[in-house]
Design an enzyme around this catalytic site. Structure first.
Site, PDB file in Angstrom:
ATOM      1  N   TYR A 470       0.782  -1.172   0.006  1.00 24.61           N
ATOM      2  CA  TYR A 470      -0.017   0.035   0.202  1.00 24.61           C
ATOM      3  C   TYR A 470       0.784   1.230   0.093  1.00 24.61           C
ATOM      4  CZ  TYR A 470      -3.660   3.292   1.102  1.00 24.61           C
ATOM      5  OH  TYR A 470      -4.593   4.275   1.198  1.00 24.61           O
ATOM      6  N   SER A 550      -6.540   1.145  -4.425  1.00 26.08           N
ATOM      7  CA  SER A 550      -6.667   2.465  -4.133  1.00 26.08           C
ATOM      8  C   SER A 550      -5.178   3.340  -4.443  1.00 26.08           C
ATOM      9  CB  SER A 550      -7.119   2.659  -2.680  1.00 26.08           C
ATOM     10  OG  SER A 550      -7.585   4.084  -2.583  1.00 26.08           O
ATOM     11  N   ASP A 633     -17.596   3.655  -7.533  1.00 26.84           N
ATOM     12  CA  ASP A 633     -16.685   4.182  -6.682  1.00 26.84           C
ATOM     13  C   ASP A 633     -16.614   5.514  -6.825  1.00 26.84           C
ATOM     14  OD1 ASP A 633     -14.102   4.662  -5.380  1.00 26.84           O
ATOM     15  OD2 ASP A 633     -13.113   3.010  -6.518  1.00 26.84           O
ATOM     16  N   HIS A 668     -15.805   1.558  -3.724  1.00 24.42           N
ATOM     17  CA  HIS A 668     -14.328   1.238  -3.409  1.00 24.42           C
ATOM     18  C   HIS A 668     -13.955   0.161  -3.018  1.00 24.42           C
ATOM     19  CE1 HIS A 668     -10.662   3.583  -3.920  1.00 24.42           C
ATOM     20  NE2 HIS A 668     -10.428   3.425  -2.420  1.00 24.42           N
TER      21      HIS A 668
END
Length: 696
Positions: A470, A550, A633, A668
């Protein structure tokens, strides 16, 4: 169910693929004297018939490809078997009842149950599965009144960040007439016969999933009133791009207002609700350089977790009447490990630290005296530890990469934990192991990585590996269980999770080393992880898949464009792919404090260097890529993925497939129903294992 590596098998990429013919337009932007083309700008209009037709055409191509993978149905069947076990959350007590979430196995949404006594027969309290036929309505934020007689809660539909608010009478389970609309990024903070919440003005229907969110306001809602009667508590007409939210201390004395100009940095204000003469908020901590958070009040003073002059965070006591930094009293000083969170129960503080990205927990009193260290079962992640001052016991959950979430009951006085509920997943945890390794990134930084796999795997340079990361927004990547990832390990894969810079694993210094003009460090860390696994003979480039969602989707997009030869499969999910225009949609403006903005000439220079969309080069052989996004999203709008997919398909010169999977009635990720999670996981693993050369 084992997978083996078969020499000479026919791989999916040998099937010819005809991609949709995506129209190009002559659109060019001038960024501080640099011309940048945006030929697929029209895909930003998610309401146009042409965009919808393109989505249908892309989904058709993707599903045709996936349907030719012979073991896809077998993957889904095994995932359903693994997924089908009772999942029970840690209970919390409110009023006369204990409340907990439970999913029997394959239910689309977990059900909220309650029981009058621990171990008693539970009754259904709220069943979100009955709120929509497809199971796409999810419970969001929930908050019980102080006396436990009312529950305020938010519902999200089809994965959107927009939520509706309702209030229930706990005893009768009847909904009151109260209904709130246009709530987004909000808590629910009770005070007396009502609660505080944050909302936006009503957006227009056409652009509500893409338009920039501005002018968030805070209101007080009194039970029984219509929303139009709600009292406006806070509004900032001069700063449309500030978020605002409030909390109330447990004794309902202090109302705390937090404002922010993005995802990093906060300013705190307060009102003493016991002082009728104080009508306005008073500044407590000036913003926006640090991340202060009020934990609780101790009488007329406030306990605050902060990274002010303490990158790893500390706990201080602040007198609101004399809030200057020089007057702060240190309660728990900064330590070597990063203080991730502070909780309260039984009149005690429960402080969660990270030691090399794994949880350690300690109990303190409000004066800073350390009590018990809470012994956890191993290297993993613990969560919970919340309760009320009168509580004698609380509950927490523990999980690791090979341990399903397990609930423990904790006695506050003795500091002892006892097993409350253990998940019964259909696998043997003893067959798997996790080890932590450290490697040096490009600039010499030491970066930790967790490797989880079935025991007996040999470092022969030929193991299939999926690397996940991430690396941003001060979010730590700590051990957590996933039946989907377990499936990959079950088939002989190694699941690797990297604690990249940009996260909070080592405090604010680690975060800042991966943001703004230092964002390239994050990509270097991820690339370094792959190179380390190759050097240590775990795998080779033909066996490496990379995955992230993301901000992690941005990570995958940047790494696959910078080092396309290093990876065989790329799985960017709901990614931020257009680093020059992200700030123009929904809440994207708030990320500028993390990324920078193309509106700034200096920041544009480094953004354009790594923006995934703008670094795809014609004639390049890219990894087999399955982009995933969703039509609802409204966090990272799907246009990011749409434009990246169209450009990738136009640029890719190699034999690897470059596909996009666009989910409908989903957003999302939050609240996605189990059925959609399983379908998506089956498609992703089929694509990944087919292209890594894994075969049943």
């Amino acid at each position: 169910m084992s997978m083996t590596l078969m020499a000479g098998q026919v791989t999916a990429q040998q099937h010819p693929i005809t991609y949709p013919d995506t129209r190009k337009v002559d659109t060019t932007d001038d960024y501080h004297g640099t011309k940048v083309a945006d030929p697929y700008r029209w895909l930003e209009d998610d309401h146009s018939a042409e965009t919808k037709a393109w989505v249908d055409a892309e989904n058709t191509v993707t599903q045709e490809y996936l349907s030719k993978i012979p073991f896809r149905s077998g993957i889904k069947k095994r995932l359903e078997e693994l997924w089908n076990y009772p999942k029970i959350g840690a209970p919390t007590k409110h009023g006369n009842y204990y409340y907990f979430f439970k999913n029997d196995g394959l239910q689309n949404q977990a059900i909220l149950y309650r029981t009058a006594t621990l171990g008693g027969t539970p009754e259904v309290f709220i069943d979100p599965n009955k709120l929509s036929a497809a199971g796409t309505t999810a419970l969001g934020t929930m908050s019980f009144s102080k006396d436990g007689k009312h529950l305020a809660y938010l519902l999200a539909k089809a994965g959107s960040d927009w939520q509706e608010g309702f209030v229930m009478d706990v005893e009768t389970r009847q909904l009151l007439s109260d209904k709130l609309e246009w709530v987004k990024f909000s808590g629910l903070a009770w005070k007396g016969n009502g609660f505080y919440y944050s909302r936006y003005d009503k957006p227009d229907e056409q652009s509500k999933l893409s338009k920039k969110n501005e002018f968030q306001k805070v209101y007080y809602h009194k039970l029984g009133d219509a929303q139009e009667q709600d009292e406006l508590i806070y509004a900032d007409k001069d700063h449309p791009l500030r978020n605002a939210g409030v909390s109330v201390t447990e004794d309902e004395r202090f109302l705390i207002l937090g404002t922010s100009e993005g995802t990093s940095g906060r300013e705190l204000w307060y009102r003493d609700l016991q002082n009728p003469a104080q009508k306005d908020f008073v500044l407590l901590i000036k913003g926006f350089s640090y991340e202060p958070e009020v934990i609780d009040n101790d009488g007329d003073k406030l306990l605050v977790r902060t990274n002010h002059d303490a990158p790893n965070y500390k706990v201080v006591l602040i007198d609101p009447a004399n809030p200057a930094v020089a007057n702060w009293k240190i309660i728990v000083p900064e330590k070597k490990d990063a203080l991730q969170g502070a909780h309260t129960a039984g009149g005690k503080l429960f402080l969660a630290y990270l030691k090399d990205a794994a949880t350690t927990m300690y109990q303190y009193d409000y004066n800073g005296k350390q009590g018990h260290e809470i012994k956890l079962p191993g290297i993993g992640t613990a969560s919970g530890f919340d309760g009320k001052k009168e509580d004698k016991e609380i509950f927490y959950s523990y999980t690791s990469f090979v341990t399903p979430p397990t609930v423990y009951k904790y006695d506050i006085s003795s500091g002892t934990s006892s097993l409350y509920n253990k998940a019964a997943v259909k696998f043997n945890p003893e067959d798997y192991e996790t080890k932590q390794v450290f490697f040096h990134s490009k600039d010499g930084a030491s970066v930790p990585m967790f490797l989880s796999y079935k025991k007996g795997i040999k470092p022969d340079g030929n193991n299939p590996v999926l690397i996940y990361g991430y690396g941003g927004f001060n979010i730590a990547q700590t051990p957590g269980f996933s039946v989907s990832n377990l499936y990959f390990m079950e088939q002989g894969g190694i699941y690797a999770v990297v604690a990249l810079r940009g996260g909070s694993e080592y405090g604010e210094a680690w975060h800042k080393a991966g943001m703004l003009d230092k964002k390239q460090n994050v990509f270097n860390d991820f690339i370094g992880a792959a190179e380390h696994l190759i050097q240590t003979k775990y795998t080779n480039p033909a066996k490496i898949a990379i995955r992230g969602g993301s901000n992690g989707g941005l990570l995958v997009g940047a790494c696959m464009t910078q080092r396309p030869e290093l990876f065989k499969v790329a799985l960017p999910a709901v990614g931020v792919m257009d680093m020059l225009r992200f700030q123009k949609f929904t809440i994207g403006w708030a990320w500028a404090v993390e990324y920078g903005s193309s509106d700034n000439a200096d920041q544009f220079k480094y953004l354009v260097k790594y923006s995934p969309l703008h670094n795809l080069k014609p004639g390049t052989s890219y990894p087999a890529t399955l982009i995933t996004t969703a039509d609802h999203d409204d966090r990272v709008v799907p246009a990011h993925s749409f434009k990246f997919a169209a450009t990738l398909q136009a640029c890719n010169a190699g034999p690897n497939p470059t596909l996009i999977r666009i989910e409908t009635q989903a957003g999302h990720g939050a609240g996605k129903p189990t059925s959609k999670l399983i379908d998506e996981a089956a498609d992703i693993w089929a694509f990944t294992m087919y292209n890594l050369g894994m075969k049943k």
